[in-house]
Write a protein that holds these residues in place. Structure first.
Motif, mmCIF file in Angstrom:
data_model
loop_
_atom_site.group_PDB
_atom_site.id
_atom_site.type_symbol
_atom_site.label_atom_id
_atom_site.label_comp_id
_atom_site.label_asym_id
_atom_site.label_seq_id
_atom_site.Cartn_x
_atom_site.Cartn_y
_atom_site.Cartn_z
ATOM 1 N N GLU A 187 36.512 48.936 39.805
ATOM 2 C CA GLU A 187 36.254 48.472 41.173
ATOM 3 C C GLU A 187 37.491 47.863 41.827
ATOM 4 O OE1 GLU A 187 33.739 44.726 41.102
ATOM 5 O OE2 GLU A 187 33.777 45.258 38.978
ATOM 6 N N ASP A 188 38.460 47.438 41.010
ATOM 7 C CA ASP A 188 39.646 46.765 41.532
ATOM 8 C C ASP A 188 40.903 47.627 41.511
ATOM 9 O OD1 ASP A 188 38.185 44.403 41.909
ATOM 10 O OD2 ASP A 188 38.540 43.784 39.828
ATOM 11 N N TRP A 189 40.857 48.776 40.835
ATOM 12 C CA TRP A 189 42.039 49.636 40.705
ATOM 13 C C TRP A 189 41.780 50.982 41.378
ATOM 14 C CZ3 TRP A 189 43.696 49.024 34.845
ATOM 15 C CH2 TRP A 189 44.150 47.706 34.634
ATOM 16 N N PRO A 190 41.766 51.043 42.705
ATOM 17 C CA PRO A 190 41.479 52.304 43.394
ATOM 18 C C PRO A 190 42.536 53.367 43.137
ATOM 19 C CG PRO A 190 42.254 50.642 44.946
ATOM 20 C CD PRO A 190 42.008 49.931 43.647
ATOM 21 N N GLU A 191 43.714 52.970 42.694
ATOM 22 C CA GLU A 191 44.778 53.943 42.423
ATOM 23 C C GLU A 191 44.418 54.871 41.260
ATOM 24 O OE1 GLU A 191 46.611 49.964 43.686
ATOM 25 O OE2 GLU A 191 45.088 50.667 42.276
ATOM 26 N N PHE A 192 43.531 54.402 40.394
ATOM 27 C CA PHE A 192 43.244 55.156 39.171
ATOM 28 C C PHE A 192 42.742 56.558 39.463
ATOM 29 C CE2 PHE A 192 40.325 56.464 35.769
ATOM 30 C CZ PHE A 192 41.193 56.431 34.691
ATOM 31 N N LEU A 193 41.833 56.705 40.406
ATOM 32 C CA LEU A 193 41.238 58.015 40.666
ATOM 33 C C LEU A 193 42.283 59.043 41.071
ATOM 34 C CD1 LEU A 193 37.783 57.646 42.458
ATOM 35 C CD2 LEU A 193 38.315 58.843 40.338
ATOM 36 N N GLU A 194 43.273 58.645 41.813
ATOM 37 C CA GLU A 194 44.326 59.569 42.211
ATOM 38 C C GLU A 194 45.272 59.842 41.046
ATOM 39 O OE1 GLU A 194 46.203 62.287 44.439
ATOM 40 O OE2 GLU A 194 44.398 61.172 45.063
ATOM 41 N N GLN A 207 46.315 63.878 34.628
ATOM 42 C CA GLN A 207 46.163 63.782 33.180
ATOM 43 C C GLN A 207 45.214 64.874 32.670
ATOM 44 O OE1 GLN A 207 48.113 61.426 31.544
ATOM 45 N NE2 GLN A 207 48.896 61.155 33.627
ATOM 46 N N GLU A 208 45.163 65.047 31.363
ATOM 47 C CA GLU A 208 44.331 66.092 30.767
ATOM 48 C C GLU A 208 43.231 65.521 29.889
ATOM 49 O OE1 GLU A 208 46.982 68.682 28.729
ATOM 50 O OE2 GLU A 208 47.933 69.422 30.576
ATOM 51 N N TYR A 209 42.959 64.241 30.042
ATOM 52 C CA TYR A 209 41.924 63.602 29.232
ATOM 53 C C TYR A 209 40.706 63.268 30.081
ATOM 54 C CZ TYR A 209 45.413 62.835 25.561
ATOM 55 O OH TYR A 209 46.362 62.995 24.579
ATOM 56 N N ASP A 210 39.536 63.261 29.431
ATOM 57 C CA ASP A 210 38.356 62.705 30.079
ATOM 58 C C ASP A 210 38.587 61.206 30.274
ATOM 59 O OD1 ASP A 210 37.217 65.214 29.807
ATOM 60 O OD2 ASP A 210 36.146 64.688 27.973
ATOM 61 N N ALA A 211 37.922 60.643 31.277
ATOM 62 C CA ALA A 211 38.153 59.237 31.599
ATOM 63 C C ALA A 211 36.843 58.473 31.711
ATOM 64 C CB ALA A 211 38.944 59.109 32.904
ATOM 65 N N ILE A 212 36.918 57.187 31.397
ATOM 66 C CA ILE A 212 35.815 56.247 31.569
ATOM 67 C C ILE A 212 36.280 55.170 32.535
ATOM 68 C CG2 ILE A 212 34.324 54.551 30.449
ATOM 69 C CD1 ILE A 212 34.790 56.091 27.820
ATOM 70 N N GLY A 213 35.471 54.866 33.524
ATOM 71 C CA GLY A 213 35.762 53.771 34.435
ATOM 72 C C GLY A 213 34.697 52.694 34.303
ATOM 73 N N ASN A 224 27.828 40.717 37.249
ATOM 74 C CA ASN A 224 28.473 41.464 38.324
ATOM 75 C C ASN A 224 27.441 42.365 38.987
ATOM 76 O OD1 ASN A 224 30.008 43.108 39.976
ATOM 77 N ND2 ASN A 224 31.520 43.638 38.413
ATOM 78 N N PRO A 225 27.183 42.211 40.277
ATOM 79 C CA PRO A 225 26.163 43.056 40.922
ATOM 80 C C PRO A 225 26.516 44.532 40.940
ATOM 81 C CG PRO A 225 27.357 41.756 42.558
ATOM 82 C CD PRO A 225 27.758 41.229 41.223
ATOM 83 N N ARG A 226 27.797 44.869 40.779
ATOM 84 C CA ARG A 226 28.162 46.290 40.755
ATOM 85 C C ARG A 226 27.881 46.897 39.383
ATOM 86 N NH1 ARG A 226 33.241 48.023 44.328
ATOM 87 N NH2 ARG A 226 32.634 49.898 43.224
ATOM 88 N N HIS A 227 28.381 46.259 38.362
ATOM 89 C CA HIS A 227 28.129 46.576 36.939
ATOM 90 C C HIS A 227 27.876 48.058 36.663
ATOM 91 C CE1 HIS A 227 23.763 47.042 37.533
ATOM 92 N NE2 HIS A 227 23.771 45.917 38.211
ATOM 93 N N THR A 228 28.801 48.902 37.025
ATOM 94 C CA THR A 228 28.604 50.334 36.831
ATOM 95 C C THR A 228 29.664 50.908 35.901
ATOM 96 O OG1 THR A 228 27.694 50.489 39.059
ATOM 97 C CG2 THR A 228 28.348 52.544 38.025
ATOM 98 N N ALA A 229 29.268 51.906 35.120
ATOM 99 C CA ALA A 229 30.190 52.666 34.283
ATOM 100 C C ALA A 229 30.229 54.100 34.797
ATOM 101 C CB ALA A 229 29.739 52.633 32.826
ATOM 102 N N TYR A 260 24.716 55.013 35.064
ATOM 103 C CA TYR A 260 23.417 54.389 35.263
ATOM 104 C C TYR A 260 22.460 55.366 35.943
ATOM 105 C CZ TYR A 260 24.978 49.699 33.950
ATOM 106 O OH TYR A 260 25.435 48.608 33.246
ATOM 107 N N ARG A 261 22.998 56.185 36.831
ATOM 108 C CA ARG A 261 22.163 57.146 37.550
ATOM 109 C C ARG A 261 22.072 58.487 36.839
ATOM 110 N NH1 ARG A 261 25.021 55.988 43.403
ATOM 111 N NH2 ARG A 261 24.324 53.808 43.630
#
Length: 239
Positions: free
Chosen positions: A166-173, A178-184, A206-211, A226-227
């Motif tokens: 939630e705090d590192w928006p740069e990660f998605l770009e 990279q060639e690895y699967d990712a977990i956020g 944390n009300p967001r609490h999402t993986a 979660y969804r």
């Protein structure tokens, strides 16, 4: 031998008498008659600030011993490190600077000892940089001028972890290259991996609490676990 790995975000509080995340980690210890805790504050540049809170938590849970390893400051013998790490019931690593952590773990051989402990069934894990280190690649702001960068890490599991999604928006770009699967992970949750079974443990702070799960071929569209919990069963375990 059972393998137990904890990948945590931020927000784990040792002074909370019943922190849901820490209670989950403690529950994974097989023999609780006289467990031994090893705490690695390496990523925090071996700052001892957590020492009393960690010791108090361990005392409340009946640990027979707690060892804080200050690898960048104290020249431990390899025999001592081997005896301490392989004799642990639970090993926990704090957050901080991933590059600093990797340098001192590799310099002292702790990286290889942690792998042996993990393979022997010791509960191993941590938060933020202390969790990214166990993935195939780490992503942290430890580059020049605080720039984000990818680092080759210990590769216990075949992922890139973003522990503050939630705090590192740069990660998605950045992860698109990279060639690895990712977990956020949003803050205040952990990803628990026990013998290939994946579980999300929520602190409820944390009300967001999402993986999120981002397979390498579709990192443009993070899957909210979660969804879409079916992805938990589709994830790979071994490197």
């Amino acid at each position: 031998m059972s393998k137990k790995l904890i990948l945590g975000s931020g927000g784990i509080f040792w002074d909370n008498p019943a922190d849901p995340i820490l209670e989950h980690i403690y529950s994974l210890i097989d023999d609780k008659t006289a467990p031994r805790l090893v705490y690695l504050p390496t990523a925090g540049r071996d700052n001892p600030n957590d020492e009393s809170e960690v010791n108090d938590w361990a005392a409340r849970h009946g640990f027979a011993s707690v060892t804080h390893l200050y690898l960048s400051k104290i020249p431990y013998s390899h025999a001592f490190l081997e005896r301490t790490i392989l004799g642990a019931s639970m090993i926990y690593c704090c957050g901080g600077n991933l590059k600093f952590l990797l340098h001192h773990w590799r310099r002292t051989g702790v990286d290889k000892l942690l792998r042996r402990a993990y393979d022997n069934g010791v509960v191993v894990g941590g938060q933020s940089s202390g969790a990214m280190c166990f993935c195939a690649h780490g992503y942290d702001n430890c580059g020049p001028g605080g720039a984000y960068m990818f680092l080759d890490t210990l590769a216990f599991v075949p992922y890139i972890l973003c522990p503050h999604f939630e705090d590192w928006p740069e990660f998605l770009e950045d992860v698109k290259k990279q060639e690895y699967d990712a977990i956020g992970l949003d803050n205040d949750i952990i990803f628990s991996i026990v013998d290939g079974k994946f579980t999300i443990v929520d602190s409820h702070r944390n009300p967001r609490h999402t993986a999120y799960w981002m397979p390498a071929d579709e990192v443009f569209r993070p899957h909210n676990l979660y969804r879409e919990p079916q992805y938990l069963d589709a994830m790979a375990f071994e490197v």
